[in-house]
Design an enzyme around this catalytic site. Structure first.
Site, PDB file in Angstrom:
ATOM      1  N   TYR A  49       0.725  -1.123  -0.178  1.00  0.00           N
ATOM      2  CA  TYR A  49       0.247   0.229  -0.081  1.00  0.00           C
ATOM      3  C   TYR A  49       0.565   0.805  -0.112  1.00  0.00           C
ATOM      4  CZ  TYR A  49      -4.613  -2.675   0.549  1.00  0.00           C
ATOM      5  OH  TYR A  49      -5.689  -3.317   0.102  1.00  0.00           O
ATOM      6  N   ASN A 112     -13.672  -3.601   3.534  1.00  0.00           N
ATOM      7  CA  ASN A 112     -14.526  -3.741   1.568  1.00  0.00           C
ATOM      8  C   ASN A 112     -13.885  -4.971   1.018  1.00  0.00           C
ATOM      9  OD1 ASN A 112     -11.553  -3.536   1.217  1.00  0.00           O
ATOM     10  ND2 ASN A 112     -11.924  -1.590   0.107  1.00  0.00           N
ATOM     11  N   HIS A 115      -8.903  -7.115  -2.299  1.00  0.00           N
ATOM     12  CA  HIS A 115      -8.412  -5.810  -2.771  1.00  0.00           C
ATOM     13  C   HIS A 115      -7.866  -6.415  -4.501  1.00  0.00           C
ATOM     14  CE1 HIS A 115      -4.498  -3.174  -4.620  1.00  0.00           C
ATOM     15  NE2 HIS A 115      -4.152  -4.505  -4.858  1.00  0.00           N
TER      16      HIS A 115
HETATM   17  P1  IDP Z   1      -9.395   0.029  -4.124  1.00  0.00           P
HETATM   18  O1  IDP Z   1      -8.940  -0.817  -3.088  1.00  0.00           O
HETATM   19  O2  IDP Z   1     -10.509  -0.098  -4.894  1.00  0.00           O
HETATM   20  O3  IDP Z   1      -8.260   0.804  -5.123  1.00  0.00           O
HETATM   21  P2  IDP Z   1      -7.932   2.900  -2.791  1.00  0.00           P
HETATM   22  O4  IDP Z   1      -7.647   4.002  -2.935  1.00  0.00           O
HETATM   23  O5  IDP Z   1      -6.764   2.258  -3.419  1.00  0.00           O
HETATM   24  O6  IDP Z   1      -8.822   1.323  -2.939  1.00  0.00           O
HETATM   25  O7  IDP Z   1      -7.711   2.296  -1.283  1.00  0.00           O
HETATM   26  C1  IDP Z   1      -6.852   1.312  -0.740  1.00  0.00           C
HETATM   27  C2  IDP Z   1      -7.681   0.749   0.177  1.00  0.00           C
HETATM   28  O8  IDP Z   1      -7.571   1.506   1.191  1.00  0.00           O
HETATM   29  C3  IDP Z   1      -9.453   0.479   0.169  1.00  0.00           C
HETATM   30  O9  IDP Z   1     -10.115  -1.021  -0.129  1.00  0.00           O
HETATM   31  C4  IDP Z   1      -9.749   0.879   1.816  1.00  0.00           C
HETATM   32  O10 IDP Z   1      -9.710  -0.754   2.027  1.00  0.00           O
HETATM   33  C5  IDP Z   1      -9.160   1.835   1.978  1.00  0.00           C
HETATM   34  N1  IDP Z   1      -9.552   2.688   2.678  1.00  0.00           N
HETATM   35  C6  IDP Z   1      -9.539   3.295   1.015  1.00  0.00           C
HETATM   36  N2  IDP Z   1     -10.360   4.829   1.914  1.00  0.00           N
HETATM   37  C7  IDP Z   1     -10.189   4.924   2.992  1.00  0.00           C
HETATM   38  C8  IDP Z   1     -10.323   5.951   3.779  1.00  0.00           C
HETATM   39  O11 IDP Z   1     -11.024   6.552   3.520  1.00  0.00           O
HETATM   40  N3  IDP Z   1     -10.958   5.087   5.173  1.00  0.00           N
HETATM   41  C9  IDP Z   1     -10.812   3.641   5.152  1.00  0.00           C
HETATM   42  N4  IDP Z   1      -9.908   2.990   4.950  1.00  0.00           N
HETATM   43  C10 IDP Z   1      -9.864   3.553   3.199  1.00  0.00           C
HETATM   44 MG    MG Z   2      -6.568   0.562  -5.056  1.00  0.00          MG
END
Ligand code: IDP
Ligand code: MG
Length: 149
Positions: A49, A112, A115
């Site tokens: 990450y 969520n 990944h």
């Molecule tokens: P993605 O997983 O859909 O690619 P990214 O923006 O790359 O999304 O973010 C990576 C991961 O970081 C997300 O899947 C989620 O688990 C976490 N994340 C992203 N934004 C937030 C937030 O605003 N609060 C808490 N966790 C977040």
């Molecule tokens: Mg991402």
């Protein structure tokens, strides 16, 4: 043919959804080329990450990913990177399209479930981070002629 990285995050493992989530990718027609369950080190989580370092949710994200084992897999198929992203759904489950994994199983962005690599460059970097070259199985499925034209 593209190859992408999928991680079933700790909440997916703890909730007993591993089989159900893998089944969605299999049913879509994607071919699993590597698969393992492991406990993630903080170092690996931070490297995976790295693009989010410095953001307000970064520490919570690392704590989440190392909190329990994850299942990591490589999936192959035409357009696999985009296909998997669509199957997984929008980052925020509340905004994800019904029928996508995050919509069907989730409520909050910090839980969520999955990944998925977001581009060919991310896929190459992430596959190399989680797997060694010898971890990938090259094989033909008898059913492929009914999935791939
Ligand atoms: P993605 O997983 O859909 O690619 P990214 O923006 O790359 O999304 O973010 C990576 C991961 O970081 C997300 O899947 C989620 O688990 C976490 N994340 C992203 N934004 C937030 C937030 O605003 N609060 C808490 N966790 C977040
Ligand atoms: Mg991402």
């Amino acid at each position: 043919m593209e190859r992408t990285l999928i991680i079933l995050k700790p909440d997916a493992v703890q909730r007993g959804l591993v089989g159900e989530l893998i089944a969605r990718f299999e049913r879509r027609g994607l071919k699993i080329s590597a698969l393992k369950l492991l406990s993630v080190s903080p170092e690996l989580a931070r490297r995976h990450y790295a693009e989010h370092e410095g953001k307000p949710f970064f520490d919570g994200l690392i704590a989440y990913i190392i909190s329990s084992p994850v299942v990591v897999m490589a999936a192959d198929g035409p357009g696999a990177i985009g296909v998997v992203r669509n199957t997984v759904g929008s980052t925020r489950p509340a905004e994800a399209t019904p029928g996508s994994i995050r919509a069907d199983f989730g409520l909050m962005v910090g839980r969520n479930l999955v990944h998925a690599s977001d581009s060919p460059e991310s896929a190459a970097r992430e596959l190399a981070l989680w797997f060694a070259a010898g971890d990938f199985a090259e094989y033909v499925r008898a059913i492929d002629t009914w999935i791939l034209e």
